[in-house]
Design a protein around this motif. Structure first.
Motif, mmCIF file in Angstrom:
data_model
loop_
_atom_site.group_PDB
_atom_site.id
_atom_site.type_symbol
_atom_site.label_atom_id
_atom_site.label_comp_id
_atom_site.label_asym_id
_atom_site.label_seq_id
_atom_site.Cartn_x
_atom_site.Cartn_y
_atom_site.Cartn_z
ATOM 1 N N ARG A 37 0.832 -1.203 0.000
ATOM 2 C CA ARG A 37 0.000 0.000 0.000
ATOM 3 C C ARG A 37 0.869 1.258 0.000
ATOM 4 N NH1 ARG A 37 -3.948 2.634 4.320
ATOM 5 N NH2 ARG A 37 -1.973 2.807 5.390
ATOM 6 N N TYR A 63 0.362 4.987 0.535
ATOM 7 C CA TYR A 63 -0.592 5.982 1.001
ATOM 8 C C TYR A 63 0.152 7.256 1.419
ATOM 9 C CZ TYR A 63 -3.606 7.933 4.783
ATOM 10 O OH TYR A 63 -4.311 8.734 5.617
ATOM 11 N N HIS A 64 1.073 7.091 2.397
ATOM 12 C CA HIS A 64 1.679 8.277 2.998
ATOM 13 C C HIS A 64 2.625 9.007 2.076
ATOM 14 C CE1 HIS A 64 0.151 6.552 6.761
ATOM 15 N NE2 HIS A 64 -0.014 7.829 7.013
ATOM 16 N N THR A 121 6.125 -0.273 2.237
ATOM 17 C CA THR A 121 6.621 -1.560 2.709
ATOM 18 C C THR A 121 6.404 -2.611 1.624
ATOM 19 O OG1 THR A 121 6.185 -1.039 5.018
ATOM 20 C CG2 THR A 121 6.231 -3.366 4.460
ATOM 21 N N ASP A 127 1.502 10.305 18.399
ATOM 22 C CA ASP A 127 1.192 11.683 18.797
ATOM 23 C C ASP A 127 -0.146 12.143 18.220
ATOM 24 O OD1 ASP A 127 3.441 11.838 20.267
ATOM 25 O OD2 ASP A 127 4.509 13.254 18.983
HETATM 26 C C1 LIG Z 1 8.981 1.104 8.719
HETATM 27 C C2 LIG Z 1 7.921 1.931 8.061
HETATM 28 C C3 LIG Z 1 7.051 1.327 7.184
HETATM 29 C C4 LIG Z 1 6.056 2.085 6.538
HETATM 30 N N1 LIG Z 1 5.264 1.479 5.618
HETATM 31 C C5 LIG Z 1 4.340 2.212 4.956
HETATM 32 C C6 LIG Z 1 3.526 1.626 3.926
HETATM 33 O O1 LIG Z 1 3.625 0.446 3.625
HETATM 34 N N2 LIG Z 1 2.633 2.412 3.272
HETATM 35 C C7 LIG Z 1 2.493 3.734 3.579
HETATM 36 O O2 LIG Z 1 1.659 4.391 2.974
HETATM 37 N N3 LIG Z 1 3.234 4.325 4.543
HETATM 38 C C8 LIG Z 1 4.162 3.597 5.229
HETATM 39 N N4 LIG Z 1 4.935 4.195 6.186
HETATM 40 C C9 LIG Z 1 4.724 5.602 6.473
HETATM 41 C C10 LIG Z 1 4.167 5.847 7.856
HETATM 42 O O3 LIG Z 1 2.842 5.417 7.934
HETATM 43 C C11 LIG Z 1 4.374 7.323 8.165
HETATM 44 O O4 LIG Z 1 5.759 7.494 8.413
HETATM 45 C C12 LIG Z 1 3.578 7.759 9.359
HETATM 46 O O5 LIG Z 1 2.228 7.775 9.061
HETATM 47 C C13 LIG Z 1 3.992 9.136 9.833
HETATM 48 O O6 LIG Z 1 3.958 10.063 8.800
HETATM 49 P P1 LIG Z 1 5.208 11.052 8.605
HETATM 50 O O7 LIG Z 1 6.447 10.240 8.683
HETATM 51 O O8 LIG Z 1 4.951 11.864 7.394
HETATM 52 O O9 LIG Z 1 5.200 11.937 9.904
HETATM 53 P P2 LIG Z 1 4.888 13.488 10.041
HETATM 54 O O10 LIG Z 1 3.530 13.761 9.557
HETATM 55 O O11 LIG Z 1 6.046 14.238 9.499
HETATM 56 O O12 LIG Z 1 4.838 13.579 11.617
HETATM 57 C C14 LIG Z 1 6.046 13.520 12.402
HETATM 58 C C15 LIG Z 1 5.646 13.786 13.829
HETATM 59 O O13 LIG Z 1 5.023 15.076 13.929
HETATM 60 C C16 LIG Z 1 4.008 15.024 14.910
HETATM 61 N N5 LIG Z 1 2.703 15.283 14.258
HETATM 62 C C17 LIG Z 1 2.445 15.402 12.939
HETATM 63 N N6 LIG Z 1 1.136 15.646 12.727
HETATM 64 C C18 LIG Z 1 0.547 15.673 13.918
HETATM 65 C C19 LIG Z 1 -0.787 15.866 14.364
HETATM 66 N N7 LIG Z 1 -1.817 16.084 13.488
HETATM 67 N N8 LIG Z 1 -1.057 15.816 15.679
HETATM 68 C C20 LIG Z 1 -0.053 15.569 16.582
HETATM 69 N N9 LIG Z 1 1.246 15.381 16.217
HETATM 70 C C21 LIG Z 1 1.552 15.428 14.923
HETATM 71 C C22 LIG Z 1 4.083 13.636 15.521
HETATM 72 O O14 LIG Z 1 4.988 13.657 16.604
HETATM 73 C C23 LIG Z 1 4.623 12.807 14.403
HETATM 74 O O15 LIG Z 1 5.183 11.584 14.859
HETATM 75 C C24 LIG Z 1 5.931 3.468 6.820
HETATM 76 C C25 LIG Z 1 6.824 4.070 7.726
HETATM 77 C C26 LIG Z 1 7.804 3.313 8.343
HETATM 78 C C27 LIG Z 1 8.732 4.003 9.305
#
Ligand SMILES: Cc1cc2nc3c(=O)[nH]c(=O)nc-3n(C[C@H](O)[C@H](O)[C@H](O)COP(=O)(O)OP(=O)(O)OC[C@H]3O[C@@H](n4cnc5c(N)ncnc54)[C@H](O)[C@@H]3O)c2cc1C
Length: 370
Positions: free
Chosen positions: A122, A124-125, A156, A354
């Motif tokens: 998937r 998504y992000h 992933t 968070d």
């Molecule tokens: C090992 C791994 C596997 C993954 N696999 C997949 C996958 O298969 N498919 C996929 O789509 N994604 C995947 N991801 C992505 C993952 O779901 C995102 O990293 C996660 O949702 C966080 O998004 P971000 O890194 O953009 O964090 P950001 O949005 O940059 O947020 C970073 C930090 O900011 C703070 N923050 C941000 N927004 C808010 C809010 N609204 N309220 C409170 N605090 C906030 C929190 O502390 C948060 O942890 C994967 C990530 C990892 C590390």
């Protein structure tokens, strides 16, 4: 959460899985580099029917109840979080296909998905985009052809998946596009460096004018906007995964402490006993949270359970590593190091802790008791 032995009695699938984790996964990890793709384990998971757990029997799966699906995540995480991630994503996509796919899509995809012949990933992000309605990846349709453009930051299993479901914005809805990694217009980036969750690939994926058939390759649409489903993305599996790691780590630490107790001084035995008591209390609290969650006992919510258990796991693994000393860092117990590194991802993935905490706080402040 039931013990492994109880799981073994709970049904053929769970039984096969706990034996698979004890035998195949452990010996695989002992003899392979952690960052090799575990082909042989994925093949065994196919044979065990793990990929069909959320697919109803009439579509070729085993249609397991949610409690057993959580048990599957638990078992895999006991062995290796990376496998739990690969299978968990696929199982959630099977559910999405079931809820939002057309009848034709269900007939085409669900049976091969259930057999693990078609493993789905998937996308998504996108970096910094936490809201499904705000994704920047777009779908344009003209003259009967769809075009997908955008960049996904973490996917992933990107390198080995048979299909990648891309969450994108169409004119009228947030949809999933079923993409084939072997077609033109898709670029899967290099393996992303990271401390844990190795073995199963994690990469960025870019789509440039990727052409698709809007009639057969789009999941959802105006009648089935995926935004809400993605916002309420199931976090329960992450609780089960945290518990799986916690049990594996706890049992290793306990074994080590028992085996080495005889050559310790009485003073050391006392101190170690105290630490073991702390570990046991933490693990019991995690199990209690899990029980409240499965029995849907308020005020606990799935979000609060995920925050608690994934945070408690980090503390538990760190404390267990200290307790087992050098053996945990560079010796027979180095699986603790893997659990430690993998545990770092759990508070981030799915919905970040968070964000869950902010939602809980908002609800409390608004006086909403539901
Ligand atoms: C090992 C791994 C596997 C993954 N696999 C997949 C996958 O298969 N498919 C996929 O789509 N994604 C995947 N991801 C992505 C993952 O779901 C995102 O990293 C996660 O949702 C966080 O998004 P971000 O890194 O953009 O964090 P950001 O949005 O940059 O947020 C970073 C930090 O900011 C703070 N923050 C941000 N927004 C808010 C809010 N609204 N309220 C409170 N605090 C906030 C929190 O502390 C948060 O942890 C994967 C990530 C990892 C590390």
């Amino acid at each position: 959460m039931r013990s492994s032995d109880e799981t073994a009695r709970a049904g053929q699938g769970a039984s096969g899985l706990s034996a698979f984790v004890r035998e195949d996964v452990e010996s695989y990890l002992a003899s392979h580099a952690e960052d090799d793709y575990p082909d042989v384990l994925v093949e065994r998971l196919r044979e065990l029917g793990a990929f069909g757990a959320t697919v109803p029997v009439e579509h070729g799966g085993s249609g397991r109840p949610s409690q057993e699906v959580a048990q599957l995540s638990y078992e895999l995480a006991r062995g290796w979080q990376s496998l739990a991630g690969l299978v968990g994503t696929h199982l959630k996509l099977c559910q999405q296909m079931l809820r939002h796919g057309t009848e034709q899509q269900k007939r085409t995809w669900l049976a091969p998905m259930a057999r693990g012949e078609q493993v789905f990933a998937r996308a998504y992000h996108e970096r910094g985009v936490g809201d499904p309605a705000a994704v920047r990846t777009t779908v344009d349709i003209s003259d009967g052809t769809g075009r997908l453009n955008g960049h996904k930051s973490w996917v992933t299993n990107a390198r080995h998946a048979d299909r990648i479901v891309v969450i994108a914005r169409a004119d009228d809805a947030t949809v999933g596009v079923l993409t084939d990694p072997h077609r033109p217009g898709i670029d899967i980036g290099a393996e992303l460096p990271r401390p844990g969750m190795l073995g199963v690939s994690l990469a960025e994926v870019t789509y440039r004018d990727y052409a698709f058939d809007p009639k057969t390759e789009v999941i959802g649409g105006p009648e089935h906007d995926l935004t809400d489903a993605l916002r309420t993305y199931d976090v329960t599996s992450y609780v089960a995964r945290a518990l799986g790691s916690a049990d594996a780590v706890y049992e290793s630490a306990l074994r080590f402490v028992r085996e080495t107790a005889h050559h310790r001084s009485p003073e050391a035995r006392g101190a170690i006993g105290l630490r073991m008591g702390e570990l046991s209390t933490q693990r019991s609290a995690m199990h209690a949270v899990w029980q409240c969650l499965t029995e849907q006992r308020p005020p606990l919510t799935p979000g609060a359970a995920k925050v608690f258990c994934t945070s408690a796991l980090q503390e538990l693994v760190r404390a267990a590593s200290v307790l087992c000393g050098g053996a945990a860092y560079a010796g027979t117990l180095n699986a603790l190091g893997r659990h430690y590194r993998d545990a770092l991802a759990l508070p981030i993935i799915g919905t970040p802790n968070d964000i869950l905490l902010s939602r809980i706080g908002e609800r409390e402040l608004a006086g909403d008791d539901t």
